[in-house]
Design a protein around this motif. Structure first.
Motif, PDB file in Angstrom:
ATOM      1  N   ASP A 161       0.788 -61.742 -24.459  1.00  0.00           N
ATOM      2  CA  ASP A 161       0.516 -63.176 -24.604  1.00  0.00           C
ATOM      3  C   ASP A 161      -0.978 -63.347 -24.844  1.00  0.00           C
ATOM      4  O   ASP A 161      -1.764 -63.487 -23.903  1.00  0.00           O
ATOM      5  N   GLY A 162      -1.362 -63.323 -26.115  1.00  0.00           N
ATOM      6  CA  GLY A 162      -2.779 -63.349 -26.435  1.00  0.00           C
ATOM      7  C   GLY A 162      -3.429 -62.061 -25.968  1.00  0.00           C
ATOM      8  O   GLY A 162      -3.036 -60.974 -26.345  1.00  0.00           O
ATOM      9  N   GLY A 163      -4.417 -62.189 -25.086  1.00  0.00           N
ATOM     10  CA  GLY A 163      -5.084 -61.013 -24.545  1.00  0.00           C
ATOM     11  C   GLY A 163      -4.601 -60.642 -23.165  1.00  0.00           C
ATOM     12  O   GLY A 163      -5.310 -59.946 -22.422  1.00  0.00           O
ATOM     13  N   ALA A 164      -3.406 -61.074 -22.789  1.00  0.00           N
ATOM     14  CA  ALA A 164      -2.883 -60.802 -21.454  1.00  0.00           C
ATOM     15  C   ALA A 164      -1.423 -60.348 -21.529  1.00  0.00           C
ATOM     16  O   ALA A 164      -0.784 -60.412 -22.569  1.00  0.00           O
ATOM     17  N   VAL A 165      -0.932 -59.885 -20.395  1.00  0.00           N
ATOM     18  CA  VAL A 165       0.461 -59.450 -20.265  1.00  0.00           C
ATOM     19  C   VAL A 165       1.213 -60.498 -19.451  1.00  0.00           C
ATOM     20  O   VAL A 165       0.806 -60.852 -18.334  1.00  0.00           O
TER      21      VAL A 165
ATOM     22  N   ALA B  41       9.808 -59.236  -6.768  1.00  0.00           N
ATOM     23  CA  ALA B  41      10.188 -59.308  -8.180  1.00  0.00           C
ATOM     24  C   ALA B  41      10.122 -60.741  -8.688  1.00  0.00           C
ATOM     25  O   ALA B  41       9.636 -61.003  -9.785  1.00  0.00           O
ATOM     26  N   GLU B  42      10.607 -61.692  -7.882  1.00  0.00           N
ATOM     27  CA  GLU B  42      10.584 -63.094  -8.287  1.00  0.00           C
ATOM     28  C   GLU B  42       9.151 -63.582  -8.481  1.00  0.00           C
ATOM     29  O   GLU B  42       8.871 -64.409  -9.351  1.00  0.00           O
ATOM     30  N   GLU B  43       8.225 -63.060  -7.706  1.00  0.00           N
ATOM     31  CA  GLU B  43       6.831 -63.479  -7.808  1.00  0.00           C
ATOM     32  C   GLU B  43       6.191 -63.034  -9.117  1.00  0.00           C
ATOM     33  O   GLU B  43       5.201 -63.607  -9.559  1.00  0.00           O
ATOM     34  N   TRP B  44       6.744 -62.015  -9.763  1.00  0.00           N
ATOM     35  CA  TRP B  44       6.163 -61.512 -10.998  1.00  0.00           C
ATOM     36  C   TRP B  44       6.510 -62.385 -12.199  1.00  0.00           C
ATOM     37  O   TRP B  44       5.754 -62.446 -13.168  1.00  0.00           O
TER      38      TRP B  44
ATOM     39  N   VAL C 173       0.711 -63.759 -15.249  1.00  0.00           N
ATOM     40  CA  VAL C 173      -0.120 -63.206 -16.323  1.00  0.00           C
ATOM     41  C   VAL C 173      -1.082 -62.189 -15.713  1.00  0.00           C
ATOM     42  O   VAL C 173      -1.703 -62.445 -14.684  1.00  0.00           O
ATOM     43  N   ALA C 174      -1.183 -61.023 -16.369  1.00  0.00           N
ATOM     44  CA  ALA C 174      -2.048 -59.956 -15.876  1.00  0.00           C
ATOM     45  C   ALA C 174      -2.900 -59.421 -17.024  1.00  0.00           C
ATOM     46  O   ALA C 174      -2.523 -59.538 -18.195  1.00  0.00           O
ATOM     47  N   PRO C 175      -4.040 -58.814 -16.726  1.00  0.00           N
ATOM     48  CA  PRO C 175      -4.897 -58.266 -17.784  1.00  0.00           C
ATOM     49  C   PRO C 175      -4.237 -57.086 -18.489  1.00  0.00           C
ATOM     50  O   PRO C 175      -3.451 -56.352 -17.881  1.00  0.00           O
TER      51      PRO C 175
END
Length: 259
Positions: free
Chosen positions: A111-115, A132-135, A139-141
């Protein structure tokens, strides 16, 4: 417009798009007269339909040759369809992956520059289910995640650098990410060992669409004390699951074309 006339116009538009989707259309484009001959329609009807399709962005006309090609709007819809198929076909593979490894599994996209994590599955243990639900939606680097390494497998160094542009300590992040991607190309999966979060390890493998382009990544993440020693085995499981999802996407696309 009467229903019968609308149906005829739609069928004519579909026939034109199919002609433009052939090797001839992709290579040189196709002129109005040629299209009319191939679909057995009057030239005036074909011209009107092409004008409507062009206004919607589904076809484009070369101003020099006056021939038509498929437009970018059609490819945009195709990408959207691939994303829908990805999220509809992934849950079964994620559940199978969770059963094989016994840890939380995720589907992520660039997603752009993120995961961005779009789907998650977990073992039937309450604590892990909550994790798992929290993930989902998180968005992560790209530079410190296994999914980031997998999603950038086909990126050049210049493309990867542009994703990290403007970030603090970019050179150090870029070097680490490029090393991770190079290793992932040899293995078929990317790993992180407490790079994203202390005590957390993860492994990810790319998912490709029918064109061979990376559209997502499957990954497993877990505490290091549980998965650390089995990370290589988990990597092989994740790669197998990602390859299975890739085959499912290709089969779905083939079936759609045949039908």
């Amino acid at each position: 417009m009467p229903a019968r006339e609308a149906s005829t116009s739609l069928n004519r538009a579909i026939a034109i798009l199919k002609v433009l989707g052939t090797a001839e259309g992709a290579r040189d484009g196709v002129g109005v007269v040629r299209i009319a001959r191939l679909i057995d329609r009057e030239k005036s009807q074909v011209s009107r339909t092409l004008k409507t399709l062009a206004e919607a962005g589904f076809v484009v006309r070369d101003p020099r040759t006056l021939r038509y090609r498929l437009g970018w709007q059609l490819f945009t819809l195709a990408v959207s369809a691939t994303q829908q198929h990805l999220t509809s076909l992934a849950p079964h593979l994620l559940r199978q992956l969770v059963a094989n490894v016994g840890e939380c599994a995720h589907l992520s996209v660039l997603d752009g520059g993120a995961v961005l994590t779009v789907l998650s599955e977990s073992p039937p243990r309450t604590e892990q289910a909550i994790q798992a639900e929290e993930w989902v939606g998180r968005v992560a680097p790209v530079h410190c995640t296994s999914a980031g390494g997998a999603l950038l497998l086909d990126h050049t160094e210049a493309q990867t650098r542009s994703l990290l542009a403007g970030q603090p300590e970019m050179d150090a992040k870029l070097a680490a990410l490029l090393d991770r991607v190079r290793l992932a190309r040899r293995r078929g999966y990317a790993t992180v060992n407490e790079d994203f979060e202390p005590g957390l390890v993860a492994v990810a493998a790319p998912v490709r669409d029918y064109r061979g382009e990376i559209v997502g990544a499957l990954n497993i993440s877990a505490p290091k004390f549980r998965l650390g020693r089995a990370l290589a085995a988990a990597g092989r499981e994740v790669r197998a699951a990602a390859d299975g999802l890739t085959r499912a996407l290709a089969a779905h696309a083939t079936n759609r074309r045949i039908s």
